[in-house]
Design a protein around this motif. Structure first.
Motif, PDB file in Angstrom:
ATOM      1  N   THR A   1      -1.803   1.587   6.628  1.00  9.91           N
ATOM      2  CA  THR A   1      -1.619   2.058   5.074  1.00  9.91           C
ATOM      3  C   THR A   1       0.456   2.493   5.617  1.00  9.91           C
ATOM      4  O   THR A   1       1.383   1.756   6.042  1.00  9.91           O
ATOM      5  N   ARG A   2      -0.577   3.272   6.533  1.00 10.32           N
ATOM      6  CA  ARG A   2       1.294   4.241   6.802  1.00 10.32           C
ATOM      7  C   ARG A   2       1.859   3.885   7.763  1.00 10.32           C
ATOM      8  O   ARG A   2       3.426   3.582   7.504  1.00 10.32           O
ATOM      9  N   MET A   3       1.291   3.187   8.599  1.00 11.09           N
ATOM     10  CA  MET A   3       1.664   1.900   9.636  1.00 11.09           C
ATOM     11  C   MET A   3       3.053   0.698   9.192  1.00 11.09           C
ATOM     12  O   MET A   3       3.959   0.478   9.121  1.00 11.09           O
ATOM     13  N   ILE A   4       2.408  -0.092   8.021  1.00 13.20           N
ATOM     14  CA  ILE A   4       2.839  -0.677   7.435  1.00 13.20           C
ATOM     15  C   ILE A   4       3.917  -0.684   6.704  1.00 13.20           C
ATOM     16  O   ILE A   4       4.844  -1.531   6.272  1.00 13.20           O
TER      17      ILE A   4
ATOM     18  N   ASN B   1      -5.787  -9.433   7.953  1.00 15.15           N
ATOM     19  CA  ASN B   1      -4.282  -9.353   7.295  1.00 15.15           C
ATOM     20  C   ASN B   1      -3.652  -8.389   7.985  1.00 15.15           C
ATOM     21  O   ASN B   1      -2.521  -8.673   8.499  1.00 15.15           O
ATOM     22  N   THR B   2      -4.186  -6.654   8.185  1.00 20.28           N
ATOM     23  CA  THR B   2      -3.259  -6.108   8.373  1.00 20.28           C
ATOM     24  C   THR B   2      -2.924  -5.914   9.783  1.00 20.28           C
ATOM     25  O   THR B   2      -1.851  -5.870  10.024  1.00 20.28           O
ATOM     26  N   LEU B   3      -4.377  -5.812  10.545  1.00 25.75           N
ATOM     27  CA  LEU B   3      -4.500  -6.548  11.794  1.00 25.75           C
ATOM     28  C   LEU B   3      -2.705  -7.140  12.318  1.00 25.75           C
ATOM     29  O   LEU B   3      -2.469  -7.042  13.187  1.00 25.75           O
ATOM     30  N   SER B   4      -3.744  -8.075  11.881  1.00 24.94           N
ATOM     31  CA  SER B   4      -2.897  -9.371  12.000  1.00 24.94           C
ATOM     32  C   SER B   4      -1.281  -9.098  12.482  1.00 24.94           C
ATOM     33  O   SER B   4      -0.072  -9.437  12.978  1.00 24.94           O
ATOM     34  N   ALA B   5      -0.723  -8.445  11.074  1.00 23.23           N
ATOM     35  CA  ALA B   5       0.890  -7.925  11.014  1.00 23.23           C
ATOM     36  C   ALA B   5       1.068  -6.919  11.520  1.00 23.23           C
ATOM     37  O   ALA B   5       1.814  -7.067  12.108  1.00 23.23           O
ATOM     38  N   LEU B   6       0.610  -6.071  11.766  1.00 22.27           N
ATOM     39  CA  LEU B   6       0.488  -4.974  13.304  1.00 22.27           C
ATOM     40  C   LEU B   6       0.738  -5.558  13.987  1.00 22.27           C
ATOM     41  O   LEU B   6       0.957  -5.191  15.258  1.00 22.27           O
TER      42      LEU B   6
ATOM     43  N   ARG C   1       9.972 -10.772   6.409  1.00 22.04           N
ATOM     44  CA  ARG C   1      10.312  -9.664   6.114  1.00 22.04           C
ATOM     45  C   ARG C   1      10.965  -8.400   4.452  1.00 22.04           C
ATOM     46  O   ARG C   1      12.163  -8.287   4.156  1.00 22.04           O
ATOM     47  N   ARG C   2       9.610  -8.870   4.183  1.00 21.65           N
ATOM     48  CA  ARG C   2       8.988  -8.495   2.519  1.00 21.65           C
ATOM     49  C   ARG C   2       7.954  -7.518   2.719  1.00 21.65           C
ATOM     50  O   ARG C   2       7.483  -7.094   3.241  1.00 21.65           O
ATOM     51  N   GLN C   3       8.142  -7.084   1.380  1.00 14.11           N
ATOM     52  CA  GLN C   3       7.409  -6.397   0.971  1.00 14.11           C
ATOM     53  C   GLN C   3       5.780  -6.037   0.705  1.00 14.11           C
ATOM     54  O   GLN C   3       5.631  -7.843   0.298  1.00 14.11           O
ATOM     55  N   THR C   4       4.790  -6.226   1.417  1.00 12.99           N
ATOM     56  CA  THR C   4       3.667  -6.306   1.646  1.00 12.99           C
ATOM     57  C   THR C   4       2.421  -6.032   0.669  1.00 12.99           C
ATOM     58  O   THR C   4       3.091  -4.873   0.255  1.00 12.99           O
ATOM     59  N   GLU C   5       1.617  -6.229   0.568  1.00 13.33           N
ATOM     60  CA  GLU C   5       0.139  -5.827  -0.560  1.00 13.33           C
ATOM     61  C   GLU C   5      -0.671  -4.791   0.154  1.00 13.33           C
ATOM     62  O   GLU C   5      -1.732  -4.851  -0.185  1.00 13.33           O
ATOM     63  N   VAL C   6      -0.349  -3.977   1.047  1.00 12.88           N
ATOM     64  CA  VAL C   6      -1.182  -2.725   1.571  1.00 12.88           C
ATOM     65  C   VAL C   6      -1.332  -2.296   0.519  1.00 12.88           C
ATOM     66  O   VAL C   6      -2.656  -1.440   0.790  1.00 12.88           O
ATOM     67  N   GLN C   7      -0.845  -1.307  -0.397  1.00 12.23           N
ATOM     68  CA  GLN C   7      -0.952  -0.722  -1.071  1.00 12.23           C
ATOM     69  C   GLN C   7      -2.695  -1.207  -1.962  1.00 12.23           C
ATOM     70  O   GLN C   7      -3.493  -0.260  -2.459  1.00 12.23           O
ATOM     71  N   LEU C   8      -2.248  -2.454  -2.265  1.00 12.60           N
ATOM     72  CA  LEU C   8      -3.449  -2.750  -2.999  1.00 12.60           C
ATOM     73  C   LEU C   8      -4.816  -3.077  -1.987  1.00 12.60           C
ATOM     74  O   LEU C   8      -5.472  -3.931  -2.760  1.00 12.60           O
TER      75      LEU C   8
END
Length: 316
Positions: free
Chosen positions: A300-303, A198-203, A270-277
């Motif tokens: 986490t820091r990049m997102i 999920n995170t890598l696809s976003a980045l 372009r909205r807040q993600t669930e990266v902190q979870l």
């Protein structure tokens, strides 16, 4: 039992349809007014591998405060929105109401247990692709086998009763479900998996299959997962690494042409993600256990920077 689905978008609507088909009395809650109006007035067209079926008899509301006391309240809003909804939620929660989180991420049980008795909290997840192509229509794209799992934050008669009832309704509705004795390893496995693709696809701005075709992409996802597995073993005592290695073929086959939710949040909405979870939670649990998680911390820091700077990003 009366069940309210708080957050009846694509996934919430699909979950509600399975429960409705299984005999539950369902209320849908969502701010998408056109969807709520259509579900109340015409019904909800449920599309699944079994075919199409128009389900009727849903109660609908824009907020939980509009509902009467429920037996079970299921949360399907983004986990980052949960705490802000607690006061509204309490209006439909009685002394025997069980609260259920089927949201992404780690720590949903701990958050809910701050506001409600832990023996009235269930948590888990579904492994189901979902779509909401138009108001009053939802699509279920389930995997094979067990596709819904949940368990109790703390054992008790109310959580046991609610868990068994949900298991029966989901199964009777066509969604193979297990009410687990210990849900923690299953929740961790899904969160670790999501923290990778999920995170890598976003980045990377790539569909899952695209970056998994690259050696560097595979190295990245394995690095994320390796840290998550070390932390999971410290927290739960379960070594998930062999199972995570089996995830790669599944992702390549089932998610190859897919932009997962975080990629959609970053690239489309372009909205807040669930990266902190997800990655952020791995970092926090790791710090508590004395385990270093530099890859997850960097992601986490990049997102976090991306979602804080949408208005200042480069545009053609």
């Amino acid at each position: 039992m009366k069940i309210a689905m708080i957050g009846s978008g694509a996934a919430g609507s699909v979950f509600a349809c399975y429960l409705k088909k299984g005999g539950a009395e369902m209320s849908l809650v969502d701010r998408y007014q056109a969807h709520m109006d259509t579900c109340r007035e015409r019904g909800l067209l449920f599309v699944s591998p079994a075919g199409e079926e128009l389900l009727t008899g849903f109660q609908t509301a824009a907020g939980a405060s509009e509902l009467e006391i429920q037996d079970i309240v299921i949360l399907m809003v983004k986990a980052t929105q949960t705490e802000a909804l607690i006061d509204d939620l309490k209006a439909c929660v009685g002394p025997e109401t069980v609260i259920v989180s089927l949201q992404n991420g780690l720590g949903n049980d701990e958050l809910l247990s701050r506001f409600f008795p832990a023996d009235r909290v269930l948590y888990g997840f579904g492994t189901i692709g979902t779509e909401l192509p138009e108001p009053g229509k939802c699509v279920s794209k389930p995997e094979s086998g067990v596709i819904m799992r949940f368990g109790a934050a703390k054992e008790g008669p109310l959580s046991e009763r609610a868990g068994k009832y949900l298991e029966k309704c989901f199964c009777d509705g066509g969604c193979e479900t297990v009410f687990e004795k210990d849900i923690r390893p299953f929740v961790w496995k899904k969160a670790i998996s999501n923290s990778g693709y999920n995170t890598l696809s976003a980045l990377l701005r790539l569909k899952v299959g695209d970056f998994l075709e690259m050696e560097a992409g595979v190295d990245l996802i394995l690095s994320v997962w390796a840290e998550g597995c070390k932390v999971c073993e410290a927290v739960t005592g379960v070594d998930l690494w062999p199972e995570m290695l089996e995830e790669l073929p599944r992702l390549k086959e089932g998610f190859a042409t897919y932009y997962p939710s975080m990629a959609q949040d970053v690239l489309i909405h372009r909205r807040q993600t669930e990266v902190q979870l997800l990655n952020g939670a791995i970092v926090r649990y790791g710090a508590a256990c004395g385990i270093s998680t530099p890859v997850n911390e960097a992601l986490t820091r990049m997102i976090t920077c991306i979602q804080a700077g949408y208005e200042r990003q480069y545009r053609r």
